[in-house]
Structures are given as structure tokens and as C-alpha cells.
Design an enzyme around this catalytic site. Sequence first.
Site, mmCIF file in Angstrom:
data_model
loop_
_atom_site.group_PDB
_atom_site.id
_atom_site.type_symbol
_atom_site.label_atom_id
_atom_site.label_comp_id
_atom_site.label_asym_id
_atom_site.label_seq_id
_atom_site.Cartn_x
_atom_site.Cartn_y
_atom_site.Cartn_z
ATOM 1 C CE LYS A 121 -4.448 0.988 0.306
ATOM 2 N NZ LYS A 121 -5.550 0.218 -0.298
ATOM 3 N N GLY A 239 -20.591 6.663 1.661
ATOM 4 C CA GLY A 239 -19.522 7.037 0.717
ATOM 5 C C GLY A 239 -20.063 7.051 -0.696
ATOM 6 N N GLY A 241 -17.853 7.787 -3.428
ATOM 7 C CA GLY A 241 -16.661 7.878 -4.270
ATOM 8 C C GLY A 241 -16.718 6.781 -5.312
ATOM 9 C CG ASN A 242 -13.952 3.729 -8.036
ATOM 10 O OD1 ASN A 242 -14.949 3.248 -8.577
ATOM 11 N ND2 ASN A 242 -12.756 3.247 -8.252
ATOM 12 N N GLY A 244 -18.394 3.533 -3.585
ATOM 13 C CA GLY A 244 -19.759 3.786 -3.113
ATOM 14 C C GLY A 244 -20.714 4.098 -4.248
ATOM 15 C CE1 TYR A 245 -23.511 7.403 -9.360
ATOM 16 C CE2 TYR A 245 -21.791 6.439 -10.744
ATOM 17 C CZ TYR A 245 -23.058 7.010 -10.602
ATOM 18 O OH TYR A 245 -23.868 7.157 -11.692
HETATM 19 P P1 NAD Z 1 -12.860 7.634 -3.053
HETATM 20 O O1 NAD Z 1 -11.857 8.641 -2.647
HETATM 21 O O2 NAD Z 1 -13.238 7.529 -4.485
HETATM 22 O O3 NAD Z 1 -14.213 7.831 -2.215
HETATM 23 C C1 NAD Z 1 -14.282 7.918 -0.810
HETATM 24 C C2 NAD Z 1 -15.657 8.437 -0.451
HETATM 25 O O4 NAD Z 1 -15.860 8.339 0.955
HETATM 26 C C3 NAD Z 1 -15.882 9.908 -0.813
HETATM 27 O O5 NAD Z 1 -17.168 10.029 -1.373
HETATM 28 C C4 NAD Z 1 -15.844 10.627 0.533
HETATM 29 O O6 NAD Z 1 -16.628 11.791 0.535
HETATM 30 C C5 NAD Z 1 -16.445 9.562 1.392
HETATM 31 N N1 NAD Z 1 -16.187 9.719 2.826
HETATM 32 C C6 NAD Z 1 -15.032 10.012 3.456
HETATM 33 N N2 NAD Z 1 -15.265 10.057 4.772
HETATM 34 C C7 NAD Z 1 -16.575 9.773 4.964
HETATM 35 C C8 NAD Z 1 -17.423 9.653 6.088
HETATM 36 N N3 NAD Z 1 -16.959 9.816 7.314
HETATM 37 N N4 NAD Z 1 -18.726 9.351 5.877
HETATM 38 C C9 NAD Z 1 -19.205 9.163 4.654
HETATM 39 N N5 NAD Z 1 -18.461 9.253 3.563
HETATM 40 C C10 NAD Z 1 -17.176 9.566 3.707
HETATM 41 O O7 NAD Z 1 -12.309 6.227 -2.509
HETATM 42 P P2 NAD Z 1 -12.719 4.770 -3.005
HETATM 43 O O8 NAD Z 1 -11.699 4.305 -3.967
HETATM 44 O O9 NAD Z 1 -14.156 4.733 -3.366
HETATM 45 O O10 NAD Z 1 -12.479 3.931 -1.661
HETATM 46 C C11 NAD Z 1 -13.489 3.792 -0.670
HETATM 47 C C12 NAD Z 1 -13.123 2.636 0.255
HETATM 48 O O11 NAD Z 1 -13.028 1.435 -0.509
HETATM 49 C C13 NAD Z 1 -11.769 2.772 0.978
HETATM 50 O O12 NAD Z 1 -11.852 2.162 2.243
HETATM 51 C C14 NAD Z 1 -10.834 1.983 0.085
HETATM 52 O O13 NAD Z 1 -9.679 1.537 0.771
HETATM 53 C C15 NAD Z 1 -11.758 0.826 -0.290
HETATM 54 N N6 NAD Z 1 -11.356 0.086 -1.481
HETATM 55 C C16 NAD Z 1 -11.208 0.729 -2.677
HETATM 56 C C17 NAD Z 1 -10.846 0.005 -3.792
HETATM 57 C C18 NAD Z 1 -10.735 0.656 -5.162
HETATM 58 O O14 NAD Z 1 -10.586 -0.079 -6.141
HETATM 59 N N7 NAD Z 1 -10.828 1.953 -5.297
HETATM 60 C C19 NAD Z 1 -10.611 -1.369 -3.693
HETATM 61 C C20 NAD Z 1 -10.790 -1.997 -2.462
HETATM 62 C C21 NAD Z 1 -11.166 -1.260 -1.358
#
Ligand code: NAD
Length: 441
Positions: A121, A239, A241-242, A244-245
Site C-alpha cells: 500500500k 460514501g 466515491g468510486n 460507493g457510487y
Molecule cells: P474515493 O476517494 O473515491 O471515495 C471515498 C468516499 O468516501 C468519498 O465520497 C468521501 O466523501 C467519502 N467519505 C469520506 N469520509 C466519509 C465519512 N466519514 N462518511 C461518509 N463518507 C465519507 O475512494 P474509493 O476508492 O471509493 O475507496 C473507498 C473505500 O473502498 C476505501 O476504504 C478503500 O480503501 C476501499 N477500497 C477501494 C478500492 C478501489 O478499487 N478503489 C478497492 C478496495 C477497497
Amino acid sequence: MSSSAREAYEIKEEFDFLKRTKLEFEKAVQFINAEVRPIEKGIVRRLEQPFRQLTVTFPVKMDDGSIQMFTGYMVQHSRSYEPTKGGIRYSPEVKLDLITALAFDMTLKCRVADLPYGGSKGGVCCDPKKMSQAELERLTRRYTYEILPVLGPDSCVPAPDIGTSEREMGIIYDTYKMLNPHSPYAPAVVTGKPLSLGGSKGRREATARGGAYVLEEAVKQGHIEGLSSLKDAAVVVQGIGNVGYNIASILYEDYGCRIVGISDSKGGIYCQEGLNPKDVLAYKQNVSPEKSVVGYDGLQPLTVEQLLTSPCDILVPAAKETQIVGALAKDIKAKVILELANGPTTNLAHKILIDKNVYVLPDILANAGGVTVSYFEWLQNKAGENWELSMVEEKLRKKMVTAYTNVVETAKNHNLDMRNAAFVIAVSKEIEILTARGIFP
Ligand code: NAD
């Protein structure tokens, strides 16, 4: 109160993600020692520690002409298989212990999903929301340069995580290629790239899509009490983001779920009749002055706590670690929790949820779809291929369903919860690989 509930309330709640991961790891080690075979103590200590922790500090020229110093990390946890694989996080909360925990998690996830990678990481302590695109590009190029000694298609291959996206992955690729012009497999140095640079179809949605496959299988096999179909099931997603959406969109569009709650870092909204995730995101991006979901359609704003305890069938934490804590767990109404964020649930909250008969699909299983399609992307880059989306999704489904089935069987055979079972599988496999390789020299 049942005996497991009593035990739950006696557990010391651990908010530190690294300590929590180590506790789960120790539990799995104890189980394997007692029920399977004794593990050499030195192997356990090896597994507990990352093999490399790189800390870098570097300057970035800001748009106003000033120079700001940043601290970045690249932690490689296991070299049982190489390259090591894991996301790069840009957040003010990035510190060495958090990145170390996430790297440990990546090793375990790769074993659960049966991928030939060690875990790693990376991250930079910064606030991307307060930086311009040009500043973020300079930061990404300099960070890439600083971690160059460990970076490479066969040594360490990053991917997106919180605060990073395809854009940053494209910049990492370009920087690496400019500095290694003769590297034949340069696109394989990073995954989650734009399609035009050798990214894989389906990578953007992969973490969410993989989670949806696991959830679908759990429902199909009748493993979630009181939930026999995803059609019209009420979903709350933390959430947007990527991850959640995409999970909100997939569950809404492909499975007919009702998305009743959505949140971001500024708060949440709830609507019993259901929300269209596309409209909510468009409001956040184009209408809201605070760039938030709060205020959408005049809905009452909710705190994080209110959102997580809202009435729903499926709760999807997809934001960050340590969100579902003991104080909230007893009020959670969901029948199933699909952990798409890494480490969203504390040890105490998990125990309370299990006691309430909530089905928890643990992160190292549920969110493994991202690294799985990253693996597919890496394979395509190495072979100079470009797979169709249907092929990516078919292979992803197979991997996720197999991983889910293995965890369910281990849980059933040994009377473990799903998190415990996933850890037991991961630790057993990692020990097997380390033992087969032996100790160098
Ligand atoms: P991102 O930056 O695209 O989105 C994160 C989202 O979380 C944003 O919408 C932000 O506003 C929101 N957020 C932050 N704090 C918050 C809170 N207290 N309450 C509600 N929403 C909150 O990140 P991502 O890539 O979507 O990652 C989200 C999670 O998924 C992380 O834990 C990441 O480690 C995990 N993850 C991501 C991937 C990937 O492929 N991107 C893979 C495995 C796990």
C-alpha cells in the site's frame, strides 16, 4: 443475554486499524495452531511484519509559487509472491501505521481471492480536495520518482484508492515510462489506468461489481436471514466515491434494489421510496455549493451515525476504516453488511453484529474485486491483450463466487464467523507459500 453477547461486551474495542488486523491475525494463528497444525513461531513473526517500509519526504511547487513539503509511504507487506499489489491513498489521515495495516490486509485479500501477489500500500499525507489538478500532478510525479527504487511491473504495482483515480495512475505510468524508456512491460507498472493507456475494461467498477457478485451469491444460497431476493431490497451506502457510487448504481440498475440512503464526508440523506444514484451524484457535483449529497431534493440531512443506523436490508460501508463502532452496532438494522471499505467495522462492533445475527461479508473477501480486475489488467498488459468487458466480468464472477464459497465452507466446517474464516484461509495459504519457499539464504 447470550454468552457470545456477554463476551462481546467484555471485548476491548480497538480503534487502531493495524492493531485490529493483528488481533484478527493472532486469532487465526491460534485456530490453525490448535485445529490444523503447529506453526513455527518465526514464520508467524515474519508474517506479522512488512518486509519493507519506505518513507519519503519531498517538495512540491504550489500554484502560488511557494514550496510545500509532503510525506509519502510505500509499504510492502509480503514477498511470498511478487509483485506486491495495493492502492495509493491521498488523504490528510495517511500515516505509516495505517498504510502498514492496509498493506497487511492486501496480502490477506490476495490469498482469499487466490491471486499471485504479495500485499502493499502507498500513500501521501495531503488533502487532495484543497489542491489544484496541476499541484496534484506535480505531487504524483515527484512521489512516483521517490518510490522508484521499489516500483516496477515485477516488484510493486500500485492502483487507485481513496483520493486517487485513473488520472493519477496515468501520471504514475507516464513518469515511470519516461524514467525507464526501455522497460518492455511499462504499462504493467500500475493498474486502474485510463483505457487509452492499457487500463482494463471493468476496472473502475470492479470493487463494487465483485461485492455485488458476493452479495448475490449469499442471497441465492439463502445465507442471509430474512432476505430472499435483492429485488426491492433497501440499501444504505456510506460514501459516494468510486466504490460507493458504483455499488449504489449496480445494485439500483442491475439488481432492482432501492437505494434508500447515501452519504459523503459532509453527511447523508435518506428516502424510503429510493434514490437514483446518478441524480444524487449529479446534484453533488453540479448543484450543491458544498459539493455534497446533503440538500438533495430537500431531504433531511443525516449524521454518519443516523445514516448507518437507518432502516435498511443491506448496509454498504464504502468510505473508510473504523466507521461501524460498538456504540452504533446495537442500533444497526441491516440484515447484511457488505464491507467494501477496508476495515470499516471495529472488533467490538463485529462481535455485536454477529450476536444480532447480522451477516457480515468481511472486507478481505467482499472488496477483493478491485485487486482481482487489477490482476486481469496486469495480465493483459504483460500479454499485450485487451479483453472484452463480458470476459472480465465472467472471470471476476468466477473468482468472487469461488472465494465466497471457500470462506462459507471454512466457516461452516469449523464453526467460525465469515471474517474469522477468511483470515484462517488467508493465513494458512500464506504459511504454505512461505514454508515451500524456505528462508533465504
Ligand atoms: P474515493 O476517494 O473515491 O471515495 C471515498 C468516499 O468516501 C468519498 O465520497 C468521501 O466523501 C467519502 N467519505 C469520506 N469520509 C466519509 C465519512 N466519514 N462518511 C461518509 N463518507 C465519507 O475512494 P474509493 O476508492 O471509493 O475507496 C473507498 C473505500 O473502498 C476505501 O476504504 C478503500 O480503501 C476501499 N477500497 C477501494 C478500492 C478501489 O478499487 N478503489 C478497492 C478496495 C477497497
